[in-house]
Design a protein around this motif. Structure first.
Motif, PDB file in Angstrom:
ATOM      1  N   GLU A 151      19.538  21.440 -24.266  1.00  0.00           N
ATOM      2  CA  GLU A 151      20.908  21.456 -24.782  1.00  0.00           C
ATOM      3  C   GLU A 151      21.752  22.561 -24.151  1.00  0.00           C
ATOM      4  O   GLU A 151      22.562  23.210 -24.802  1.00  0.00           O
ATOM      5  N   MET A 152      21.592  22.732 -22.862  1.00  0.00           N
ATOM      6  CA  MET A 152      22.405  23.686 -22.114  1.00  0.00           C
ATOM      7  C   MET A 152      23.836  23.173 -22.026  1.00  0.00           C
ATOM      8  O   MET A 152      24.078  21.969 -21.957  1.00  0.00           O
ATOM      9  N   THR A 153      24.800  24.075 -22.024  1.00  0.00           N
ATOM     10  CA  THR A 153      26.190  23.667 -21.830  1.00  0.00           C
ATOM     11  C   THR A 153      26.492  23.585 -20.338  1.00  0.00           C
ATOM     12  O   THR A 153      25.785  24.192 -19.517  1.00  0.00           O
ATOM     13  N   ILE A 154      27.536  22.880 -20.022  1.00  0.00           N
ATOM     14  CA  ILE A 154      27.919  22.771 -18.615  1.00  0.00           C
ATOM     15  C   ILE A 154      28.382  24.115 -18.081  1.00  0.00           C
ATOM     16  O   ILE A 154      28.239  24.419 -16.887  1.00  0.00           O
ATOM     17  N   ASP A 155      28.900  24.970 -18.964  1.00  0.00           N
ATOM     18  CA  ASP A 155      29.323  26.311 -18.541  1.00  0.00           C
ATOM     19  C   ASP A 155      28.116  27.192 -18.232  1.00  0.00           C
ATOM     20  O   ASP A 155      28.152  28.000 -17.293  1.00  0.00           O
ATOM     21  N   GLU A 156      27.055  27.044 -19.001  1.00  0.00           N
ATOM     22  CA  GLU A 156      25.825  27.779 -18.694  1.00  0.00           C
ATOM     23  C   GLU A 156      25.240  27.324 -17.360  1.00  0.00           C
ATOM     24  O   GLU A 156      24.749  28.136 -16.572  1.00  0.00           O
ATOM     25  N   LEU A 157      25.313  26.023 -17.087  1.00  0.00           N
ATOM     26  CA  LEU A 157      24.831  25.522 -15.801  1.00  0.00           C
ATOM     27  C   LEU A 157      25.652  26.088 -14.655  1.00  0.00           C
ATOM     28  O   LEU A 157      25.104  26.438 -13.600  1.00  0.00           O
ATOM     29  N   SER A 158      26.947  26.221 -14.854  1.00  0.00           N
ATOM     30  CA  SER A 158      27.816  26.697 -13.771  1.00  0.00           C
ATOM     31  C   SER A 158      27.520  28.141 -13.395  1.00  0.00           C
ATOM     32  O   SER A 158      27.850  28.579 -12.287  1.00  0.00           O
ATOM     33  N   PHE A 159      26.886  28.915 -14.298  1.00  0.00           N
ATOM     34  CA  PHE A 159      26.541  30.309 -14.002  1.00  0.00           C
ATOM     35  C   PHE A 159      25.043  30.512 -13.815  1.00  0.00           C
ATOM     36  O   PHE A 159      24.561  31.643 -13.795  1.00  0.00           O
ATOM     37  N   SER A 160      24.302  29.413 -13.667  1.00  0.00           N
ATOM     38  CA  SER A 160      22.854  29.526 -13.449  1.00  0.00           C
ATOM     39  C   SER A 160      22.576  29.996 -12.030  1.00  0.00           C
ATOM     40  O   SER A 160      23.399  29.829 -11.123  1.00  0.00           O
ATOM     41  N   LYS A 161      21.393  30.576 -11.846  1.00  0.00           N
ATOM     42  CA  LYS A 161      21.000  31.058 -10.511  1.00  0.00           C
ATOM     43  C   LYS A 161      20.012  30.075  -9.894  1.00  0.00           C
ATOM     44  O   LYS A 161      18.984  29.761 -10.464  1.00  0.00           O
ATOM     45  N   PHE A 162      20.352  29.572  -8.710  1.00  0.00           N
ATOM     46  CA  PHE A 162      19.470  28.720  -7.939  1.00  0.00           C
ATOM     47  C   PHE A 162      19.155  29.430  -6.622  1.00  0.00           C
ATOM     48  O   PHE A 162      19.955  30.200  -6.115  1.00  0.00           O
ATOM     49  N   PHE A 163      17.986  29.159  -6.077  1.00  0.00           N
ATOM     50  CA  PHE A 163      17.654  29.737  -4.777  1.00  0.00           C
ATOM     51  C   PHE A 163      18.499  29.055  -3.696  1.00  0.00           C
ATOM     52  O   PHE A 163      19.078  27.992  -3.897  1.00  0.00           O
ATOM     53  N   PHE A 164      18.571  29.680  -2.514  1.00  0.00           N
ATOM     54  CA  PHE A 164      19.212  29.055  -1.359  1.00  0.00           C
ATOM     55  C   PHE A 164      18.332  29.224  -0.136  1.00  0.00           C
ATOM     56  O   PHE A 164      17.807  30.303   0.132  1.00  0.00           O
ATOM     57  N   TYR A 165      18.148  28.116   0.572  1.00  0.00           N
ATOM     58  CA  TYR A 165      17.511  28.148   1.888  1.00  0.00           C
ATOM     59  C   TYR A 165      18.080  26.978   2.676  1.00  0.00           C
ATOM     60  O   TYR A 165      18.150  25.857   2.146  1.00  0.00           O
ATOM     61  N   PRO A 166      18.544  27.206   3.905  1.00  0.00           N
ATOM     62  CA  PRO A 166      19.291  26.173   4.640  1.00  0.00           C
ATOM     63  C   PRO A 166      18.604  24.819   4.749  1.00  0.00           C
ATOM     64  O   PRO A 166      19.273  23.786   4.842  1.00  0.00           O
ATOM     65  N   TYR A 167      17.275  24.805   4.736  1.00  0.00           N
ATOM     66  CA  TYR A 167      16.568  23.529   4.862  1.00  0.00           C
ATOM     67  C   TYR A 167      16.625  22.686   3.593  1.00  0.00           C
ATOM     68  O   TYR A 167      16.292  21.500   3.615  1.00  0.00           O
ATOM     69  N   PHE A 168      17.044  23.301   2.476  1.00  0.00           N
ATOM     70  CA  PHE A 168      16.935  22.601   1.202  1.00  0.00           C
ATOM     71  C   PHE A 168      18.243  22.404   0.450  1.00  0.00           C
ATOM     72  O   PHE A 168      18.387  21.429  -0.284  1.00  0.00           O
ATOM     73  N   ASN A 169      19.186  23.310   0.582  1.00  0.00           N
ATOM     74  CA  ASN A 169      20.398  23.184  -0.234  1.00  0.00           C
ATOM     75  C   ASN A 169      21.542  24.002   0.343  1.00  0.00           C
ATOM     76  O   ASN A 169      21.428  24.571   1.441  1.00  0.00           O
ATOM     77  N   LEU A 170      22.634  24.055  -0.408  1.00  0.00           N
ATOM     78  CA  LEU A 170      23.804  24.847  -0.046  1.00  0.00           C
ATOM     79  C   LEU A 170      23.723  26.235  -0.677  1.00  0.00           C
ATOM     80  O   LEU A 170      23.008  26.421  -1.673  1.00  0.00           O
ATOM     81  N   PRO A 171      24.449  27.209  -0.122  1.00  0.00           N
ATOM     82  CA  PRO A 171      24.450  28.550  -0.750  1.00  0.00           C
ATOM     83  C   PRO A 171      24.875  28.480  -2.222  1.00  0.00           C
ATOM     84  O   PRO A 171      24.325  29.162  -3.075  1.00  0.00           O
ATOM     85  N   ASN A 172      25.905  27.683  -2.479  1.00  0.00           N
ATOM     86  CA  ASN A 172      26.311  27.425  -3.863  1.00  0.00           C
ATOM     87  C   ASN A 172      25.821  26.019  -4.184  1.00  0.00           C
ATOM     88  O   ASN A 172      26.408  25.026  -3.755  1.00  0.00           O
ATOM     89  N   ASP A 173      24.716  25.907  -4.926  1.00  0.00           N
ATOM     90  CA  ASP A 173      24.008  24.640  -5.099  1.00  0.00           C
ATOM     91  C   ASP A 173      24.918  23.532  -5.632  1.00  0.00           C
ATOM     92  O   ASP A 173      25.885  23.774  -6.356  1.00  0.00           O
ATOM     93  N   LEU A 174      24.574  22.297  -5.253  1.00  0.00           N
ATOM     94  CA  LEU A 174      25.331  21.121  -5.685  1.00  0.00           C
ATOM     95  C   LEU A 174      25.567  21.088  -7.187  1.00  0.00           C
ATOM     96  O   LEU A 174      26.662  20.777  -7.652  1.00  0.00           O
ATOM     97  N   LEU A 175      24.513  21.377  -7.955  1.00  0.00           N
ATOM     98  CA  LEU A 175      24.627  21.293  -9.410  1.00  0.00           C
ATOM     99  C   LEU A 175      25.601  22.339  -9.941  1.00  0.00           C
ATOM    100  O   LEU A 175      26.384  22.072 -10.862  1.00  0.00           O
ATOM    101  N   ILE A 176      25.550  23.531  -9.366  1.00  0.00           N
ATOM    102  CA  ILE A 176      26.465  24.596  -9.803  1.00  0.00           C
ATOM    103  C   ILE A 176      27.900  24.230  -9.464  1.00  0.00           C
ATOM    104  O   ILE A 176      28.830  24.391 -10.275  1.00  0.00           O
ATOM    105  N   LYS A 177      28.109  23.703  -8.248  1.00  0.00           N
ATOM    106  CA  LYS A 177      29.465  23.336  -7.841  1.00  0.00           C
ATOM    107  C   LYS A 177      30.005  22.196  -8.717  1.00  0.00           C
ATOM    108  O   LYS A 177      31.186  22.180  -9.066  1.00  0.00           O
TER     109      LYS A 177
END
Length: 447
Positions: free
Chosen positions: A413-439
């Motif tokens: 039951e996370m809020t969308i605002d909590e998701l927007s401030f979550s920390k995801f890792f970044f590595y060029p082979y896997f995702n964007l610096p600002n992850d898709l879900l966060i954006k």
């Protein structure tokens, strides 16, 4: 010694037995099933088998049957339970050869699964109309496809199983029509905008979509299927596959145990029915939906395994925390991946949940990366407290990890605002610096 009887050696029944054995507790475990082959077969292998994407179905079983059979106290196959005396805690069964026997239990686990629904229209008994949940049926379909007189194949039901089967038949060079009574395919798990992406992919590959058409009867000659009649037109058909949903197999206990609207046994978080010594797991049991705050039935292997774990823990008096589940889905259509979790906007409105949603589309990786793909994401959240209740993703990239994260976010039951401030890792082979879900989550802030 505690006597545990498990009725049904499917995914849920076998998993319950395995978890009980792994507990190390002294138990007398009895498994009983009316079949002797295909126990634990994963029906999701059928489209892969039909489409010749795998060499054999033999690796698609959810458990090592031989090992479990050796470890449990008793394993009866080709034996059907015909009656349960819940008051006296006694099972009455009959072998296929006719011998009858009965035995006592202390704890009973019902893992009787589900059956595919029939299409109740005229001439539905014609040869050439198949269901596809069992291995036996899958092998019959595969054999029929190899005959010269099987050119036109109809798939009835546009859920994820129907869609996958339509692709499999087309890969076998058949003329395929996919019938769906509602106005878009995949309507249980996806909103219309995502379903249209799937429909476009199917059409591009030669599958004829008969969306919004209701079948009124089958036509045949000499007992064999020759056509399908809808309210709009008639179509020549050599074989038809029913993929219109499931109903729980609860005949053994529905007159004694509390049941849901579709007949499934109502269970608590430990998978106990209205009789605390009787458990139900898998397709014959309900689950508590975190998004609907109500009982539902989740016809999935993952949910069957989850319920089996909870039941086994309860039987051996070990605590397990189970505060509800979230329906999650994935389907691949000609290389395009679809993922969904929680509610669609349509289902939310149906249950009177006021929601908003945000759509976001972006590259999966940095634009400079090779083999890059775009992804379309929809996040659905409640209007009042902005709690996440659903998400849908479409991309050629494998974003199953993202959907697993979203499933956990919805379940917790996370809020969308909590998701927007979550920390995801970044590595060029896997995702964007600002992850898709966060954006995607941050895009909701402007609404």
């Amino acid at each position: 010694m505690l006597k545990v009887v498990i009725v049904g050696a499917n995914h849920a029944g076998l998993a319950t037995a395995r978890y009980l054995l792994e507990s190390g507790k002294p138990l007398e475990i009895t498994l009983i099933d009316k079949n002797d082959s295909s126990l634990g077969y994963i029906a999701g292998a059928t489209p892969l088998l039909i489409g010749k994407k795998i060499p054999s179905y033999k690796s698609f079983f959810s458990a090592d049957i031989e090992t479990i059979a050796k470890q449990v106290t008793h394993f009866y196959t080709n034996s059907e339970v015909i009656k349960i005396d819940f008051g006296c805690k006694r099972i009455f069964a009959r072998e296929n050869k006719g011998r009858r026997f009965n035995f006592k239990y202390d704890k009973l686990v019902l893992a009787t699964g589900s059956s595919q629904q029939d299409l109740l229209v005229e001439n539905s008994e014609l040869n050439g109309i198949y269901k596809m949940k069992s291995l036996k049926e899958a092998l019959l379909i595969n054999q029929k496809l190899s005959t010269r007189n099987c050119r036109n194949v109809a798939v009835i039901g546009g859920g994820y199983i129907g869609v996958e089967m339509a692709e499999a038949f087309q890969l076998r060079n058949k003329n395929v029509r996919l019938f769906e009574i509602k106005d878009h395919v995949l309507n249980t798990h996806y909103d219309k905008e995502f379903a249209q992406l799937a429909q476009r992919k199917l059409s591009e590959n030669g599958i004829e979509l008969q969306v919004g058409e209701e079948i009124v009867r089958f036509e045949g000659r000499n007992g064999k299927l020759t056509g399908i009649i809808t309210r709009q037109a008639s179509y020549p058909v050599d074989m038809a596959i029913l993929a219109i949903g499931f109903l729980p197999n609860t005949q053994l206990g529905r007159n004694y145990l509390t049941c849901f609207t579709n007949g499934a046994y109502v269970v608590n978080s430990a998978q106990q029915t209205s009789d605390p010594d009787v458990y139900a797991v898998g397709d014959c049991a309900t689950s508590y939906s975190k998004t609907l705050k109500d009982q539902m039935v989740d016809f999935s292997v993952a949910n069957a395994l989850r319920g089996s774990y909870a039941a086994a823990k309860s039987i051996v008096d070990e605590k397990v925390i189970s505060d509800g589940t979230v329906m999650t889905n994935a389907v691949k259509i000609y290389g395009l991946n679809f993922f969904a979790t929680g509610l669609t906007t349509e289902k939310a409105h149906k249950y009177g949940i006021e929601i908003e949603y945000v759509d976001h589309e972006d590259w999966v990786l940095l634009p400079a990366m090779l083999n890059n793909n775009k992804a379309k994401i929809r996040l659905i959240y409640t209007k009042m407290d902005r709690r996440l209740v659903g998400a849908q993703v479409c991309s050629k990239a494998d974003l199953s990890g993202n959907v697993s994260a979203l499933t956990l976010a919805v379940q917790k039951e996370m809020t969308i605002d909590e998701l927007s401030f979550s920390k995801f890792f970044f590595y060029p082979y896997f995702n964007l610096p600002n992850d898709l879900l966060i954006k995607a989550a941050q895009a909701s802030e402007s609404r």
